[in-house]
Enzyme design. Structure first.
Site, PDB file in Angstrom:
ATOM      1  N   GLU A  83       0.805  -1.222   0.000  1.00  0.00           N
ATOM      2  CA  GLU A  83       0.000   0.000   0.000  1.00  0.00           C
ATOM      3  C   GLU A  83       0.845   1.283   0.000  1.00  0.00           C
ATOM      4  O   GLU A  83       0.439   2.300  -0.577  1.00  0.00           O
ATOM      5  CB  GLU A  83      -0.985   0.024   1.174  1.00  0.00           C
ATOM      6  CG  GLU A  83      -0.383   0.037   2.555  1.00  0.00           C
ATOM      7  CD  GLU A  83      -1.446   0.241   3.642  1.00  0.00           C
ATOM      8  OE1 GLU A  83      -2.046   1.312   3.699  1.00  0.00           O
ATOM      9  OE2 GLU A  83      -1.658  -0.690   4.448  1.00  0.00           O
ATOM     10  N   ARG A 125       9.022   4.504   5.751  1.00  0.00           N
ATOM     11  CA  ARG A 125       7.989   4.820   6.756  1.00  0.00           C
ATOM     12  C   ARG A 125       8.720   5.118   8.053  1.00  0.00           C
ATOM     13  O   ARG A 125       9.378   4.235   8.598  1.00  0.00           O
ATOM     14  CB  ARG A 125       7.042   3.635   6.914  1.00  0.00           C
ATOM     15  CG  ARG A 125       5.853   3.916   7.823  1.00  0.00           C
ATOM     16  CD  ARG A 125       4.912   2.717   7.861  1.00  0.00           C
ATOM     17  NE  ARG A 125       3.657   3.014   8.538  1.00  0.00           N
ATOM     18  CZ  ARG A 125       3.453   2.848   9.849  1.00  0.00           C
ATOM     19  NH1 ARG A 125       4.434   2.414  10.627  1.00  0.00           N
ATOM     20  NH2 ARG A 125       2.285   3.142  10.389  1.00  0.00           N
ATOM     21  N   SER A 185      -7.611   5.417   8.324  1.00  0.00           N
ATOM     22  CA  SER A 185      -8.134   4.947   9.616  1.00  0.00           C
ATOM     23  C   SER A 185      -7.053   5.202  10.661  1.00  0.00           C
ATOM     24  O   SER A 185      -7.296   5.779  11.718  1.00  0.00           O
ATOM     25  CB  SER A 185      -8.427   3.449   9.574  1.00  0.00           C
ATOM     26  OG  SER A 185      -9.104   3.101   8.406  1.00  0.00           O
ATOM     27  N   SER A 229       0.147   6.948   8.696  1.00  0.00           N
ATOM     28  CA  SER A 229       1.537   6.614   8.390  1.00  0.00           C
ATOM     29  C   SER A 229       2.295   7.876   8.000  1.00  0.00           C
ATOM     30  O   SER A 229       1.742   8.742   7.309  1.00  0.00           O
ATOM     31  CB  SER A 229       1.613   5.632   7.215  1.00  0.00           C
ATOM     32  OG  SER A 229       1.188   4.355   7.591  1.00  0.00           O
TER      33      SER A 229
HETATM   34  N1  LIG Z   1     -17.659   8.570   3.538  1.00  0.00           N
HETATM   35  C1  LIG Z   1     -16.801   8.258   4.531  1.00  0.00           C
HETATM   36  N2  LIG Z   1     -17.037   7.192   5.325  1.00  0.00           N
HETATM   37  C2  LIG Z   1     -16.186   6.851   6.322  1.00  0.00           C
HETATM   38  N3  LIG Z   1     -15.071   7.557   6.601  1.00  0.00           N
HETATM   39  C3  LIG Z   1     -14.771   8.627   5.841  1.00  0.00           C
HETATM   40  C4  LIG Z   1     -15.616   9.020   4.765  1.00  0.00           C
HETATM   41  N4  LIG Z   1     -15.073  10.102   4.166  1.00  0.00           N
HETATM   42  C5  LIG Z   1     -13.937  10.380   4.825  1.00  0.00           C
HETATM   43  N5  LIG Z   1     -13.733   9.505   5.848  1.00  0.00           N
HETATM   44  C6  LIG Z   1     -12.577   9.556   6.756  1.00  0.00           C
HETATM   45  O1  LIG Z   1     -11.512   8.925   6.081  1.00  0.00           O
HETATM   46  C7  LIG Z   1     -10.925   7.896   6.880  1.00  0.00           C
HETATM   47  C8  LIG Z   1     -10.460   6.765   5.999  1.00  0.00           C
HETATM   48  O2  LIG Z   1      -9.482   7.282   5.123  1.00  0.00           O
HETATM   49  P1  LIG Z   1      -8.775   6.416   4.002  1.00  0.00           P
HETATM   50  O3  LIG Z   1      -9.763   5.920   3.031  1.00  0.00           O
HETATM   51  O4  LIG Z   1      -7.672   7.259   3.467  1.00  0.00           O
HETATM   52  O5  LIG Z   1      -8.171   5.246   4.899  1.00  0.00           O
HETATM   53  P2  LIG Z   1      -8.295   3.669   4.830  1.00  0.00           P
HETATM   54  O6  LIG Z   1      -7.535   3.214   3.621  1.00  0.00           O
HETATM   55  O7  LIG Z   1      -9.691   3.240   4.942  1.00  0.00           O
HETATM   56  O8  LIG Z   1      -7.511   3.270   6.181  1.00  0.00           O
HETATM   57  P3  LIG Z   1      -6.093   2.578   6.377  1.00  0.00           P
HETATM   58  O9  LIG Z   1      -5.173   3.166   5.317  1.00  0.00           O
HETATM   59  O10 LIG Z   1      -5.663   2.960   7.741  1.00  0.00           O
HETATM   60  O11 LIG Z   1      -6.328   1.123   6.158  1.00  0.00           O
HETATM   61  C9  LIG Z   1     -12.014   7.511   7.869  1.00  0.00           C
HETATM   62  O12 LIG Z   1     -11.474   6.983   9.054  1.00  0.00           O
HETATM   63  C10 LIG Z   1     -12.732   8.836   8.102  1.00  0.00           C
HETATM   64  O13 LIG Z   1     -12.069   9.600   9.066  1.00  0.00           O
HETATM   65  C1  LIG Z   2      -1.966  -0.220   9.422  1.00  0.00           C
HETATM   66  C2  LIG Z   2      -2.029   0.847   8.336  1.00  0.00           C
HETATM   67  C3  LIG Z   2      -0.668   0.930   7.630  1.00  0.00           C
HETATM   68  C4  LIG Z   2      -3.084   0.367   7.324  1.00  0.00           C
HETATM   69  O1  LIG Z   2      -3.212   1.281   6.281  1.00  0.00           O
HETATM   70  C5  LIG Z   2      -2.448   2.225   8.894  1.00  0.00           C
HETATM   71  O2  LIG Z   2      -3.712   2.151   9.446  1.00  0.00           O
HETATM   72  C6  LIG Z   2      -1.455   2.776   9.934  1.00  0.00           C
HETATM   73  O3  LIG Z   2      -0.412   3.251   9.583  1.00  0.00           O
HETATM   74  N1  LIG Z   2      -1.818   2.729  11.234  1.00  0.00           N
HETATM   75  C7  LIG Z   2      -0.969   3.214  12.321  1.00  0.00           C
HETATM   76  C8  LIG Z   2      -0.186   2.078  12.936  1.00  0.00           C
HETATM   77  C9  LIG Z   2       0.932   2.594  13.845  1.00  0.00           C
HETATM   78  O4  LIG Z   2       0.654   2.882  14.993  1.00  0.00           O
HETATM   79  O5  LIG Z   2       2.074   2.745  13.355  1.00  0.00           O
END
Ligand SMILES: Nc1ncnc2c1ncn2[C@@H]1O[C@H](COP(=O)(O)OP(=O)(O)OP(=O)(O)O)[C@@H](O)[C@H]1O
Ligand SMILES: CC(C)(CO)[C@@H](O)C(=O)NCCC(=O)O
Length: 389
Positions: free
Chosen positions: A146, A213, A198, A201
């Protein structure tokens, strides 16, 4: 964008043989799944390809909403793109990852496996849902890292968006004068990228394929949304942001002036009275809790998460001796409050030496990078078991 030779020249027509259509990149994140689709418009398609593209147009690019929760961000569409020697448009689509099983069911019902036997995916869900894709729709998921995809996607989109991709906030601390302003990011290195999904990074990027990272925090967009739902009873991200827009976090937080009666000024140390000394620091008192509205609590939650990310970003930038910090991730979607807070905080705490930058396609870079990996793979992925590359 870079002065260094970019690493995606292999996507030109002189590169390896291009893979068959359809061209998708999928980023299955902890909260949202993002899909980038390249739709050719150069009229060089074979008969088979024409049929495939017609079907996808019928279900995907003709619509802007899919079911209850899928959305195409039409305003982000990029036309006249040259990829793998083809010309066409890039479409940007998202839906909640919690709906992934419905998405797989839909793909099954619409006979999607007849159109493609390979899907490229990144994000944690590429691993988590791999067997579901195989068992339910007989689709091989080819997985890419990713953060590799994130950086590749940033570089491609920044260089190829005909409108300006990168911007900063001028006068971020002044509600009347704050202004979104284009930023020339053609010579970007080194920079820090802060991906607020969520979780969060932090990566230093010193060249097209020179990145690492350097930090992370679990207090991210998922924390904001989760806490806001718990504390205010809201149900969606949009609702949480709208509540925050009408809130006053000083009803919830304890400021320096709540402790000092004004600024903290001694012979050695200085802190302005208006900055937060303790997030949520007033909420131990019953009367203060009764005065705090849902809006105030939403704003305090947003401010807490944003300031914490900003503070870690600043520390990473100082340690790594970097001045430009690029904030991405869907936490920034429709969230100018956090962007301005980050911009103001970065400037204030660094005495003006650091700059917070933002990108228009905020949450789609991973999916874009994944699509590029697919095109780069040429014919290699098709028909081969995953991992045999
Ligand atoms: N329509 C939506 N529904 C839910 N969350 C949303 C929405 N729009 C924006 N967000 C925000 O965006 C965040 C998710 O962002 P993003 O899609 O970049 O991460 P992700 O890929 O789901 O998470 P990760 O990379 O940690 O696995 C949510 O936690 C919330 O704060
Ligand atoms: C686990 C990932 C890389 C998934 O996208 C992301 O949610 C993240 O970077 N979380 C923080 C994890 C940490 O505490 O380093």
């Amino acid at each position: 964008m870079a002065t260094n030779k970019p690493d995606y020249d292999h996507l030109s027509s002189s590169g390896p043989k291009i893979p068959p259509m359809p061209w998708f990149g999928m980023d299955i994140g902890g909260t949202l799944t993002k899909l980038v689709y390249f739709e050719p418009c150069d009229n060089v398609a074979t008969d088979d390809e024409v049929e495939t593209l017609k079907t996808i147009r019928h279900y995907l690019t003709r619509n802007i909403k899919y079911g209850r929760t899928g959305i195409r961000d039409v305003f982000l569409q990029m036309n006249n793109q040259m990829l793998g020697g083809r010309t066409g448009s890039l479409h940007f689509i998202r839906f909640p990852t919690s709906e992934m099983m419905s998405f797989i069911e839909l793909a099954k019902a619409k006979n999607f496996p007849n159109l493609a036997d390979t899907i490229c995916a990144t994000g944690g869900g590429a691993y988590k849902f791999e067997t579901d894709f195989k068992q339910e729709v007989n689709l091989e998921l080819h997985k890419f890292d990713e953060l590799d995809c994130l950086i590749k996607g940033i570089h491609y989109i920044d260089r190829n968006n005909l409108d300006c991709e990168c911007y900063f906030w001028k006068n971020p601390g002044d509600p009347k004068l704050a202004e979104k302003t284009p930023f020339d990011f053609r010579d970007p290195y080194p920079y820090l990228v802060v991906n607020i999904g969520s979780g969060v990074s932090f990566l230093t990027v010193r060249g097209p394929s020179d990145y690492k990272r350097v930090s992370g925090t679990s207090l991210g967009g998922g924390t904001f949304l989760g806490l806001c739902c718990l504390l205010t009873g809201c149900e969606t991200f949009e609702e949480a942001i709208n509540l925050a827009a009408d809130g006053d976090s000083t009803k919830v937080d304890k400021l320096v002036k709540d402790i000092y009666g004004g600024d903290y000024t001694s012979s050695k140390f200085k802190l302005p009275g208006d900055i937060v000394a303790s997030s949520f620091g007033q909420m131990n008192l019953k009367d203060k809790r009764e005065l705090a509205s849902r809006e105030d609590i939403a704003k305090a939650t947003l401010t807490t998460i944003t300031n914490n990310v900003g503070s870690i970003a600043r520390m990473c930038a100082v340690t790594e001796k970097i001045e430009r910090v690029v904030f991405v991730g869907n936490f920034l979607r429709v969230n100018t409050i956090s962007m301005k807070l980050l911009a103001y905080a970065m400037e204030f705490w660094s005495n003006g030496s650091m700059k917070a930058l933002f990108l228009e396609h905020e949450g789609y870079f991973g999916a874009m990078g994944c699509l590029m990996e697919y095109i780069r793979s040429g014919h290699h992925l098709n028909g081969l078991p995953n991992g045999s590359r």
